[in-house]
Design an enzyme around this catalytic site. Structure first.
Site, PDB file in Angstrom:
ATOM      1  N   ARG A 125      -3.248  32.547  55.955  1.00 29.05           N
ATOM      2  CA  ARG A 125      -2.952  31.015  56.366  1.00 29.05           C
ATOM      3  C   ARG A 125      -4.551  30.339  56.099  1.00 29.05           C
ATOM      4  O   ARG A 125      -5.616  31.069  56.103  1.00 29.05           O
ATOM      5  CB  ARG A 125      -2.504  30.707  57.795  1.00 29.05           C
ATOM      6  CG  ARG A 125      -3.349  31.367  58.785  1.00 29.05           C
ATOM      7  CD  ARG A 125      -4.509  30.160  59.471  1.00 29.05           C
ATOM      8  NE  ARG A 125      -5.204  30.566  60.439  1.00 29.05           N
ATOM      9  CZ  ARG A 125      -6.367  31.278  60.399  1.00 29.05           C
ATOM     10  NH1 ARG A 125      -6.921  31.054  59.173  1.00 29.05           N
ATOM     11  NH2 ARG A 125      -6.989  31.779  61.445  1.00 29.05           N
TER      12      ARG A 125
ATOM     13  N   ASP B 100      -6.580  26.998  69.936  1.00 30.26           N
ATOM     14  CA  ASP B 100      -5.177  27.622  70.201  1.00 30.26           C
ATOM     15  C   ASP B 100      -5.056  28.263  71.326  1.00 30.26           C
ATOM     16  O   ASP B 100      -4.297  28.285  72.282  1.00 30.26           O
ATOM     17  CB  ASP B 100      -4.492  28.346  69.061  1.00 30.26           C
ATOM     18  CG  ASP B 100      -5.415  29.762  68.546  1.00 30.26           C
ATOM     19  OD1 ASP B 100      -6.477  29.674  68.973  1.00 30.26           O
ATOM     20  OD2 ASP B 100      -5.139  30.446  67.837  1.00 30.26           O
TER      21      ASP B 100
ATOM     22  N   GLY C 226     -11.530  39.352  56.670  1.00 27.89           N
ATOM     23  CA  GLY C 226     -12.774  39.106  57.453  1.00 27.89           C
ATOM     24  C   GLY C 226     -12.973  37.614  56.801  1.00 27.89           C
ATOM     25  O   GLY C 226     -14.277  37.386  56.877  1.00 27.89           O
TER      26      GLY C 226
ATOM     27  N   ASP D 277      -2.091  32.017  64.146  1.00 26.94           N
ATOM     28  CA  ASP D 277      -2.004  32.880  62.883  1.00 26.94           C
ATOM     29  C   ASP D 277      -0.498  33.578  62.937  1.00 26.94           C
ATOM     30  O   ASP D 277      -0.001  33.482  61.971  1.00 26.94           O
ATOM     31  CB  ASP D 277      -3.371  34.071  62.830  1.00 26.94           C
ATOM     32  CG  ASP D 277      -4.540  33.241  62.895  1.00 26.94           C
ATOM     33  OD1 ASP D 277      -4.686  32.083  62.844  1.00 26.94           O
ATOM     34  OD2 ASP D 277      -5.576  33.873  63.022  1.00 26.94           O
TER      35      ASP D 277
ATOM     36  N   SER E 124     -16.664  38.157  58.479  1.00 21.24           N
ATOM     37  CA  SER E 124     -16.659  38.140  59.921  1.00 21.24           C
ATOM     38  C   SER E 124     -15.816  39.378  60.546  1.00 21.24           C
ATOM     39  O   SER E 124     -14.511  39.428  60.394  1.00 21.24           O
ATOM     40  CB  SER E 124     -16.005  36.562  60.391  1.00 21.24           C
ATOM     41  OG  SER E 124     -15.560  36.708  61.678  1.00 21.24           O
TER      42      SER E 124
ATOM     43  N   LYS F  85     -14.250  40.263  63.190  1.00 21.85           N
ATOM     44  CA  LYS F  85     -13.875  39.755  64.661  1.00 21.85           C
ATOM     45  C   LYS F  85     -13.577  40.517  65.654  1.00 21.85           C
ATOM     46  O   LYS F  85     -14.011  40.615  66.895  1.00 21.85           O
ATOM     47  CB  LYS F  85     -12.693  38.940  64.293  1.00 21.85           C
ATOM     48  CG  LYS F  85     -12.424  38.017  65.440  1.00 21.85           C
ATOM     49  CD  LYS F  85     -11.133  37.020  65.046  1.00 21.85           C
ATOM     50  CE  LYS F  85     -10.066  38.099  64.765  1.00 21.85           C
ATOM     51  NZ  LYS F  85      -8.672  37.330  64.200  1.00 21.85           N
TER      52      LYS F  85
ATOM     53  N   TYR G 204     -16.266  36.069  69.463  1.00 26.97           N
ATOM     54  CA  TYR G 204     -14.833  35.146  69.742  1.00 26.97           C
ATOM     55  C   TYR G 204     -14.312  35.337  71.234  1.00 26.97           C
ATOM     56  O   TYR G 204     -14.024  34.130  71.778  1.00 26.97           O
ATOM     57  CB  TYR G 204     -13.636  36.203  68.758  1.00 26.97           C
ATOM     58  CG  TYR G 204     -12.327  35.111  68.889  1.00 26.97           C
ATOM     59  CD1 TYR G 204     -12.015  34.349  67.950  1.00 26.97           C
ATOM     60  CD2 TYR G 204     -11.492  35.662  69.835  1.00 26.97           C
ATOM     61  CE1 TYR G 204     -10.872  33.710  67.892  1.00 26.97           C
ATOM     62  CE2 TYR G 204     -10.158  34.783  69.815  1.00 26.97           C
ATOM     63  CZ  TYR G 204      -9.862  33.929  68.891  1.00 26.97           C
ATOM     64  OH  TYR G 204      -8.698  33.354  68.927  1.00 26.97           O
TER      65      TYR G 204
HETATM   66  P1  NG1 Z   1      -9.193  34.222  62.248  1.00 24.36           P
HETATM   67  O1  NG1 Z   1      -9.918  33.420  61.571  1.00 24.36           O
HETATM   68  O2  NG1 Z   1      -8.049  34.903  61.454  1.00 24.36           O
HETATM   69  O3  NG1 Z   1     -10.174  35.421  62.882  1.00 24.36           O
HETATM   70  C1  NG1 Z   1      -8.787  33.431  64.787  1.00 24.36           C
HETATM   71  C2  NG1 Z   1      -7.736  33.616  65.697  1.00 24.36           C
HETATM   72  C3  NG1 Z   1      -6.829  32.218  65.971  1.00 24.36           C
HETATM   73  C4  NG1 Z   1      -7.765  31.190  66.015  1.00 24.36           C
HETATM   74  C5  NG1 Z   1      -9.053  31.069  64.982  1.00 24.36           C
HETATM   75  C6  NG1 Z   1      -9.958  29.900  65.475  1.00 24.36           C
HETATM   76  C7  NG1 Z   1      -6.657  35.938  65.667  1.00 24.36           C
HETATM   77  C8  NG1 Z   1      -5.706  36.701  65.131  1.00 24.36           C
HETATM   78  N1  NG1 Z   1      -6.680  34.745  65.330  1.00 24.36           N
HETATM   79  O4  NG1 Z   1      -8.307  33.455  63.525  1.00 24.36           O
HETATM   80  O5  NG1 Z   1      -5.999  32.552  66.962  1.00 24.36           O
HETATM   81  O6  NG1 Z   1      -8.216  31.172  67.284  1.00 24.36           O
HETATM   82  O7  NG1 Z   1      -9.625  32.242  65.317  1.00 24.36           O
HETATM   83  O8  NG1 Z   1      -9.279  28.702  65.466  1.00 24.36           O
HETATM   84  O9  NG1 Z   1      -7.680  36.147  66.868  1.00 24.36           O
END
Ligand code: NG1
Length: 498
Positions: free
Chosen positions: A56, A65, A163, A212, A254, A256, A264
Site C-alpha cells: 500500500r 493508526d 523496507g 497496512d 528502513s 523496521k 518505530y
Molecule cells: P510501514 O511503512 O510498512 O513500515 C508502518 C506500520 C503502520 C503505520 C506506519 C506509519 C507495520 C506493519 N506498519 O508501516 O501500521 O504505523 O508505519 O504510519 O508496522
C-alpha cells in the site's frame, strides 16, 4: 460509502479478477505459471492454491493508526503471492522458500503454532510464521480448533519493494493468512482477517497499528480507503480524476523490525507517555492514568474539554499549554506519574527495550504531530469529496500532504536526508504535494501530480535522483521502473484456485 468489512475474502478461479486485462494480466499469468513450476521443482508436486495480498501507499495519516486515529491509504498493484500445499512427508514441518532464493534463503520451521517468533534472528520467513500463528490464535480465541496440524510447502514471490514503507511485511503476513484460511477451508470476514493479521504481525516485535493489514485485505480497485480502528472499518475515498499519485523510492532501506526500539516502537512509547502525562495534568489520578491510558486518542476528550475552556476545539491547545518543548527525562515523567516506567510497562518486553535504549522523550512534539495529523486526514477526505473544481481540490490535497511531511520531519523526526532530498526534487519539478509515506527513516515518498504531467514528472525524477546512482553503479537502469511509478488504487487480498 461502501464498507466491505463483513464480506469474506474472495476465492477466484481466474487471475483477471484481480489483474484485469491486457499487459498486467499477461505478466500475472507468466508470474503465476513460473511460481507453479518452481513449486513443482522445489517440492515435487503442484501447489493446491495461491493467495495474494497487495502493498500500500499511505496518502496521509502517518504514525497515527497505533494511536487509534483514521488513516487514508490505497493498495498498490505490487503484491506478494504465496503458493501453498500440504506436505505428504515430514508432515510436522513447514518448508518456506522464495523465488528469489539468493536474497531470501529457504527456511524450515516446526508445524507448531505455539512456537515463538525468534526476534533475535530476523529471518524474512518470520513474517509467514506470524501469519501461521495468527490463524491458530484467532481460531483459539473463537473456541475453534482445526485439529492436528500438518506440514506445509510454501513458495513466495513478492513485488512489493522491501523496507520501502509500502508494507511488504504486511503483504507477506496477509498473503500467508489468506493462503492458510483457504487451504484449511476457514471462512473469515475481511475485518476479522485485518484485525488478527495486525495482532499477529506484532510477534515480529513491532507495536504496529492496523493500517497496512486493513488496506491489504479491504482494498477495492479504483478507490483509496479511509480506515478507522476499534473496530476496523473502511470507507471509500474517490480521488480526483485529473491527479496521479507517483511513488518514488529513496533507496534507503528502513529495517523496521531491527531498529524497532530506537525508531518505530520508540515513537509508540513516546506517544503513550505523552498521553499519560497529559491525563495527569488534566486531572486524572496518576494510578488511573498508568493503568487505563494507552494512546493519545484515550485522552483526546479531556484535551478537547480543556481546549474549550480556552476558546478552542483543538486538543493541540492542551499539548501546547501543558507539555514543554524540551525533551522529558525519565525522572520527570516518573515524578508526574508517581510510578517507575519499568513498573508501568513491565508486561511489554518491546516497551522495556525502548526504555532501555532511550533516556529522553519528546512528548510535546510527538503529541502535536499525532493530533494535527489526525485532523489532516479528515481534512484530506473532506477536500477530496468537494466539488469546487479539480484544480482547487488538488491544491488543497497537495497542501495537506506538504503539511503532513513537515510534521513527520520536524515533530515526529521519522524522515532522513534521502527522503528530504527526494521530496525537495518532487516539489521543484511540479508536484502539487509530496511527503514521505509509511514509517519513514527511509523508504518512499508519494507525490501528487497532474495526471497529464505524470510521465514527464517520472522522467525528471529518473534523471535527477536515480541516474547518478545508475552512473555510479549502485543501481541498474533496467530497475528504474520499479523505483518510481504512478499508482492507481488496486484491489485487496484474494485466494486463487486456478
Ligand atoms: P510501514 O511503512 O510498512 O513500515 C508502518 C506500520 C503502520 C503505520 C506506519 C506509519 C507495520 C506493519 N506498519 O508501516 O501500521 O504505523 O508505519 O504510519 O508496522
Amino acid at each position: 460509502m461502501a464498507d466491505n468489512r463483513e464480506e469474506q475474502i474472495p476465492v477466484f478461479t481466474s487471475l483477471s479478477e484481480i489483474y484485469g486485462e491486457g499487459p498486467l494480466l499477461e505478466e500475472a499469468v507468466r508470474r503465476y505459471e513460473n511460481l507453479k513450476q518452481q513449486f513443482v521443482q522445489h517440492y515435487g508436486r503442484q501447489p493446491e492454491l495461491f493467495a495474494r495480498a497487495p502493498g500500500r501507499v499511505n496518502l496521509i495519516g502517518e504514525h497515527i493508526d497505533y494511536e487509534g486515529y483514521s488513516v487514508l491509504p490505497m493498495a498498490i498493484r505490487q503484491d506478494t503471492v504465496v503458493a501453498i500445499g500440504k506436505r505428504e512427508e515430514e508432515y510436522s514441518m513447514l518448508h518456506i522458500a522464495n523465488v528469489d532464493s539468493f536474497e531470501f534463503k529457504a527456511c524450515k520451521f516446526p508445524a507448531d503454532p505455539s512456537q515463538e517468533v525468534d526476534r533475535d534472528n530476523h529471518l524474512w520467513a518470520n513474517y509467514c510464521i506470524c501469519g501461521y500463528k495468527g490463524v491458530f490464535e484467532h481460531l483459539a480465541s473463537k473456541g475453534e480448533l482445526i485439529g492436528p496440524t500438518c506440514g506445509l510447502n510454501v513458495l513466495v514471490h513478492g513485488t512489493v519493494p522491501i523496507g520501502a514503507g509500502l508494507s511488504s511485511s504486511s503483504a507477506l503476513v496477509c498473503a500467508t493468512v489468506v493462503a492458510l484460511s483457504s487451504l484449511f477451508k476457514l471462512s473469515f470476514c475481511k475485518h476479522e482477517v485485518a484485525e488478527f493479521s495486525c495482532a499477529c504481525e506484532r510477534h515480529i516485535g513491532t507495536q504496529s497499528g492496523g493500517m497496512d493489514q486493513a488496506i491489504s485485505v479491504m482494498a477495492m480497485p479504483g478507490v483509496a480507503k479511509l480506515i478507522g480502528f476499534n473496530p476496523i472499518r473502511a470507507s471509500d475515498v474517490l480521488l480526483p480524476k485529473s491527479g496521479s499519485f507517483v511513488v518514488a523510492n529513496s533507496l534507503t532501506e528502513s529495517k523496521k523490525a531491527v531498529t524497532a526500539s530506537t525508531n518505530y516502537n520508540n515513537r509508540v512509547v513516546e506517544c503513550r507517555l505523552a498521553a499519560m502525562v497529559l491525563a495527569v495534568k488534566l486531572g486524572m489520578p496518576s494510578e488511573e492514568a498508568c493503568t487505563s491510558v494507552n494512546t493519545l486518542s484515550d485522552v483526546e476528550g479531556l484535551c478537547v474539554k480543556y481546549a474549550s475552556a480556552h476558546g478552542s476545539s483543538s486538543p493541540v491547545v492542551a499539548v501546547e499549554k501543558l507539555l514543554h518543548e524540551a525533551p522529558y527525562n525519565t525522572e520527570e515523567i516518573e515524578e508526574c506519574l508517581k510510578e517507575k516506567l519499568t513498573t508501568i510497562m513491565k508486561k511489554s518486553p518491546t516497551t522495556l527495550a525502548v526504555l532501555a535504549a532511550a533516556s529522553l522523550f519528546k512528548l510535546y512534539q510527538r503529541a502535536k504531530h499525532v493530533y494535527t495529523e489526525a485532523k489532516r486526514v479528515h481534512d484530506f477526505r473532506g477536500a477530496a469529496v468537494q466539488s469546487d473544481g479539480e484544480e482547487s481540490v488538488m491544491k488543497r490535497l497537495g497542501d495537506l500532504m506538504n503539511e503532513s511531511h513537515a510534521s513527520c520531519s520536524l515533530l515526529y523526526e521519522c524522515s532522513c536526508p534521502e527522503l528530504e532530498n527526494l521530496v525537495g526534487i518532487c516539489r521543484h519539478n511540479g508536484a502539487i504535494g509530496a511527503r514521505l509515506t509509511g514509517a519513514g527513516w527511509g523508504g518512499c515518498v508519494v507525490a501528487l501530480v497532474k495526471e497529464e504531467e505524470a510521465n514527464s514528472f517520472i522522467s525528471v525524477l529518473k534523471d535527477s535522483y536515480y541516474r547518478p546512482l545508475v552512473q555510479s553503479g549502485k543501481i541498474k537502469e533496467e530497475d528504474l521502473d520499479s523505483y518510481v511509478f504512478a499508482s492507481k488504487p488496486s484491489g485487496g487480498a484474494a485466494a486463487f484456485k486456478l
